[in-house]
Design a protein around this motif. Sequence first.
Motif, PDB file in Angstrom:
ATOM      1  N   ALA A 129      -4.789  -7.425  -1.558  1.00 27.41           N
ATOM      2  CA  ALA A 129      -4.906  -8.396  -0.468  1.00 27.41           C
ATOM      3  C   ALA A 129      -6.085  -9.336  -0.644  1.00 27.41           C
ATOM      4  CB  ALA A 129      -5.046  -7.672   0.875  1.00 27.41           C
ATOM      5  N   SER A 130      -7.167  -8.863  -1.268  1.00 29.21           N
ATOM      6  CA  SER A 130      -8.424  -9.624  -1.302  1.00 29.21           C
ATOM      7  C   SER A 130      -8.980  -9.745  -2.714  1.00 29.21           C
ATOM      8  CB  SER A 130      -9.469  -8.940  -0.392  1.00 29.21           C
ATOM      9  OG  SER A 130      -8.940  -8.661   0.882  1.00 29.21           O
TER      10      SER A 130
ATOM     11  N   VAL B 242      -9.294   3.940   0.211  1.00 28.19           N
ATOM     12  CA  VAL B 242      -9.313   2.522  -0.158  1.00 28.19           C
ATOM     13  C   VAL B 242     -10.003   2.375  -1.512  1.00 28.19           C
ATOM     14  CG1 VAL B 242      -9.920   0.179   0.521  1.00 28.19           C
ATOM     15  CG2 VAL B 242      -9.458   1.915   2.283  1.00 28.19           C
TER      16      VAL B 242
ATOM     17  N   SER C  32     -12.293 -10.785   3.302  1.00 28.54           N
ATOM     18  CA  SER C  32     -11.612  -9.496   3.113  1.00 28.54           C
ATOM     19  C   SER C  32     -10.673  -9.184   4.282  1.00 28.54           C
ATOM     20  CB  SER C  32     -12.647  -8.380   2.957  1.00 28.54           C
ATOM     21  OG  SER C  32     -13.516  -8.326   4.086  1.00 28.54           O
TER      22      SER C  32
ATOM     23  N   TYR D 265       0.865  -1.173   0.000  1.00 31.84           N
ATOM     24  CA  TYR D 265       0.000   0.000   0.000  1.00 31.84           C
ATOM     25  C   TYR D 265       0.903   1.225   0.000  1.00 31.84           C
ATOM     26  CZ  TYR D 265       0.612   0.547   5.119  1.00 31.84           C
ATOM     27  OH  TYR D 265       1.131   0.721   6.384  1.00 31.84           O
TER      28      TYR D 265
ATOM     29  N   ILE E  67      -4.830   2.507  -0.348  1.00 33.36           N
ATOM     30  CA  ILE E  67      -4.900   1.043  -0.343  1.00 33.36           C
ATOM     31  C   ILE E  67      -5.691   0.575  -1.546  1.00 33.36           C
ATOM     32  CG2 ILE E  67      -5.907  -0.947   0.884  1.00 33.36           C
ATOM     33  CD1 ILE E  67      -5.300   0.591   3.503  1.00 33.36           C
ATOM     34  N   GLU E  68      -5.179  -0.430  -2.228  1.00 34.96           N
ATOM     35  CA  GLU E  68      -5.907  -1.114  -3.306  1.00 34.96           C
ATOM     36  C   GLU E  68      -6.342  -2.463  -2.751  1.00 34.96           C
ATOM     37  OE1 GLU E  68      -4.906  -3.008  -7.693  1.00 34.96           O
ATOM     38  OE2 GLU E  68      -3.905  -1.140  -7.129  1.00 34.96           O
ATOM     39  N   MET E  69      -7.634  -2.602  -2.436  1.00 31.56           N
ATOM     40  CA  MET E  69      -8.063  -3.804  -1.712  1.00 31.56           C
ATOM     41  C   MET E  69      -7.754  -5.083  -2.466  1.00 31.56           C
ATOM     42  SD  MET E  69     -10.984  -5.472  -3.052  1.00 31.56           S
ATOM     43  CE  MET E  69     -11.587  -6.175  -1.554  1.00 31.56           C
TER      44      MET E  69
ATOM     45  N   MET F 193     -12.712  -7.834   6.875  1.00 30.84           N
ATOM     46  CA  MET F 193     -11.986  -6.595   7.149  1.00 30.84           C
ATOM     47  C   MET F 193     -12.235  -6.130   8.580  1.00 30.84           C
ATOM     48  SD  MET F 193     -12.455  -3.035   7.495  1.00 30.84           S
ATOM     49  CE  MET F 193     -13.996  -2.649   6.656  1.00 30.84           C
TER      50      MET F 193
ATOM     51  N   SER G  43     -12.522  -7.483  -6.392  1.00 29.09           N
ATOM     52  CA  SER G  43     -12.511  -8.312  -5.189  1.00 29.09           C
ATOM     53  C   SER G  43     -12.921  -9.752  -5.485  1.00 29.09           C
ATOM     54  CB  SER G  43     -13.454  -7.735  -4.132  1.00 29.09           C
ATOM     55  OG  SER G  43     -14.796  -7.987  -4.478  1.00 29.09           O
TER      56      SER G  43
ATOM     57  N   LEU H  57     -11.831   0.244  -4.145  1.00 28.75           N
ATOM     58  CA  LEU H  57     -12.618  -0.986  -4.129  1.00 28.75           C
ATOM     59  C   LEU H  57     -12.822  -1.455  -5.564  1.00 28.75           C
ATOM     60  CD1 LEU H  57     -15.415  -0.052  -1.538  1.00 28.75           C
ATOM     61  CD2 LEU H  57     -13.119  -0.943  -1.118  1.00 28.75           C
TER      62      LEU H  57
ATOM     63  N   THR I 105      -7.488  -7.117   3.651  1.00 29.95           N
ATOM     64  CA  THR I 105      -7.686  -5.675   3.489  1.00 29.95           C
ATOM     65  C   THR I 105      -7.713  -4.985   4.848  1.00 29.95           C
ATOM     66  OG1 THR I 105      -8.885  -5.959   1.410  1.00 29.95           O
ATOM     67  CG2 THR I 105      -9.253  -3.915   2.612  1.00 29.95           C
TER      68      THR I 105
END
Length: 370
Positions: A98-99, A136, A116, A84, A93-95, A150, A141, A138, A119
Amino acid sequence: MKKSKQKRKMIVAIDSFKGCLTSMEANQAASDGVRLKMPEAEVVQIPVSDGGEGWLEAFQTALGGELVQIHVKDPLMRPVLAPYLVQGDKAVIEMAKASGLTLLAPEERNPLVASSYGTGQLVTDAIRRGCKDIIVGLGGSATSDCGLGMLRAVIDAFTQQLSLQEESINPGTWNEVLAALHDVKFTIATDVTNPLCGKQGAAEVFAPQKGATPEMIRCLDARARRFAEDSARHFGYDCQNQPGAGAAGGLGYAFMQYMKAECRSGIELLLDAVHFDELLKDADLVITGEGSADRQTLMGKLPYGILQRARHHNIPVCLLAGRIKDQQLLIDAGFTHVKCINPPELPLEEAMKPETAKRNICQCVCSCLQ
């Protein structure tokens, strides 16, 4: 005052061609095309993203900052290294890092179990580093858990309660978390306006592409509705029908309901960050694009956000895409050119090769500038 014809200014801001080119690669190919036709032109490249793929890279280009990498859990709770961006007290953050769906093999996709949680780990790491303004993105996903994963990660980080129910959390537990979050501002970025539940909700609209069967969709929607009702009873307000609540499998809902996040258009956030309106003031042409353009482009997607800004300054906009539908509708909306980069007879497999796509973008731009 406009620049002379010998020194024209072109702005290039193309979204990624998913599975083929990044935004930066597409921009470079288009810029090569401009320079072939107009060697003296000033070309301004702006990597762009609406909150999904390329979000971190676009914001790092706009803001600078440091990419931080930490070990988190992927959608199936396996370890994965995810980055991130930190710039001062701001975190981006680019979710999907991680997710995201790209972290799973096709046969692993199952939104009933995808979490999630990772994230949330990115969020808590940013808070512990002192970040007070967290954005963040979104998009992309693998999850449809209403952000429960999360929230569990945040609770695990800031309370002693580590044992949580599978399909919900105790909203009262959240009171212990608020001390850690009270001075943190959250913004979620998405082009999705869907509510959490129902026919236009997260499960019905987006879960099939994440591997959900019809039975899974019914279970996911019922689970989301129960969670939202429990949360509304506790907090005295209900965000499940807010635009964007259904983004990223309901992660948008969790951020708005539990963290009072503001929901913004991803492209609007990014264009503000790069001072796009200032760049437009002496521009002659904007070149934008995406992998596939059709009537959905006009429903808040990235090229349409760019078009709206450019039209305010009376700057023409050229739209490029690997596939075009509803061409006349796009022209009627205000795009000066709507061009498919691929010849009609080109096989899809060949069109998806990065070198082919770069060459076709370059040639297409040349034809637009004739």
